[in-house]
Enzyme design. Structure first.
Site, PDB file in Angstrom:
ATOM      1  N   GLY A  76       2.655   9.888  -6.987  1.00 18.81           N
ATOM      2  CA  GLY A  76       1.420  11.274  -6.540  1.00 18.81           C
ATOM      3  C   GLY A  76       0.651  10.598  -5.033  1.00 18.81           C
ATOM      4  N   CYS A  77      -0.096  11.156  -4.918  1.00 19.19           N
ATOM      5  CA  CYS A  77      -1.235  11.394  -3.729  1.00 19.19           C
ATOM      6  C   CYS A  77      -1.468   9.462  -3.539  1.00 19.19           C
ATOM      7  CB  CYS A  77      -2.549  11.641  -3.577  1.00 19.19           C
ATOM      8  SG  CYS A  77      -3.361  11.560  -2.234  1.00 19.19           S
ATOM      9  N   PHE A  78      -0.939   9.611  -2.031  1.00 20.92           N
ATOM     10  CA  PHE A  78      -0.719   7.341  -1.802  1.00 20.92           C
ATOM     11  C   PHE A  78      -2.589   7.231  -1.818  1.00 20.92           C
ATOM     12  CE2 PHE A  78       0.750   8.526   2.735  1.00 20.92           C
ATOM     13  CZ  PHE A  78      -0.283   9.383   2.938  1.00 20.92           C
TER      14      PHE A  78
END
Length: 306
Positions: A54-56
């Protein structure tokens, strides 16, 4: 004169909002030289692995703060069908990924894969948590046949640990051959350190922690998000199969705050700007009324003299 002062202040506020909000959201920022090639490890003795969780921003924080033996985590883009020189605004075919540089004498690919699983929702085929779209989907990557076999074994061990998942196709995390890694823009790196307020707001509102606890359970969540590694007797299993003293959080990043942010920094700027503008309007209105009244009196006196 007062009108000119009012409009000057108003334009200054708009300029502040216009230049600050895009930087927070990633529309501006220095990305020169950061997406033009692979990341260089700090030492030839180190290794790396690639995961999409997901969001890094959140994945970077999870591994830098809590996973043993991690030297550096870098946010970026990767995908077998992705374009060259991807950017945050243009990365079709790419996952948002993190590259995890680690010391194999202090941890192992297998152990870090276990951390990876505990930081993803394995049932979501369309993204992760609040983020939707291909680039936010989860994936675990292997660089060679040895890593592929380890990744398959870790997955099998997890299904044995959670037998209710074993006879289901609901676990949708793919094991993929590792593609080329492109570093993300500079302003994405260490975002949880450089922008703690905005990061905390995003992570809490996205529901990441809540969902991970729902899937893995409170105990498992804390085992894999504990700087003391209490569940592992403060040790980590390295690639030689030896238990060594766990080393985590090499950047000495501050612990997560339990405080819930009501809005991000850009929201605060907008609200404050609106309050200032309304206050100025309220201040200027009586002045305008007074000027009109004085002008009317002056005109009446002029007419009377004539």
């Amino acid at each position: 004169m007062k009108s000119k002062t009012f409009y000057s202040i108003f334009l200054s506020i708009l300029h502040l909002a216009a230049t600050t909000i895009p930087i927070i959201y990633g529309d501006l920022g220095d990305n020169t030289g950061t997406s033009n090639g692979n990341y260089a490890l700090a030492s030839p003795a180190h290794k790396s692995l690639l995961i999409a969780a997901g969001c890094f921003w959140c994945a970077e924080q999870a591994f830098e703060q809590y996973a043993p033996g991690v030297i550096e985590v870098v946010s970026g883009y990767a995908g077998a069908e992705g374009i060259d020189f991807p950017t945050y605004k243009n990365h079709p075919g790419h996952y948002e990924v993190i590259l995890i540089e680690y010391d194999p004498n202090k941890t192992s690919y297998e152990m870090l894969l276990n951390y990876a699983w505990r930081n993803i929702d394995p049932f979501d085929p369309y993204g992760q948590f609040c983020d939707r779209g291909f680039s936010y989907r989860s994936a675990l990557f292997y660089a060679n046949e040895v890593e592929r076999l380890i990744a398959e074994q870790v997955r099998a061990d997890l299904l044995a640990l959670y037998p209710e998942w074993n006879n289901s196709s609901s676990v949708v995390v793919p094991l993929l051959e590792r593609p080329f890694f492109w570093m993300a823009e500079k302003y994405h790196q260490d975002y949880y350190i450089t922008n703690p307020w905005n990061y905390g707001f995003y992570k809490e509102r996205c529901g990441r922690t809540k969902r991970l606890k729902e899937i893995w359970g409170e105990e498992q969540y804390y085992c894999y998000h504990d700087v003391e590694l209490s569940c592992f007797n403060h040790t980590a299993l390295n690639e030689n199969g030896v238990n060594v003293e766990a080393v985590v959080n090499v950047k000495n990043a501050p612990e997560e705050s339990g405080r819930v942010r009501s809005m991000p920094v850009w929201g605060i700027i907008v609200v404050v700007s609106a309050v200032v503008v309304l206050a100025l309007i309220g201040f200027m209105a009586p002045c305008k009324k007074k000027e009109k009244k004085e002008s009317a009196v002056e005109n009446a006196q002029t007419t009377k003299r004539l």
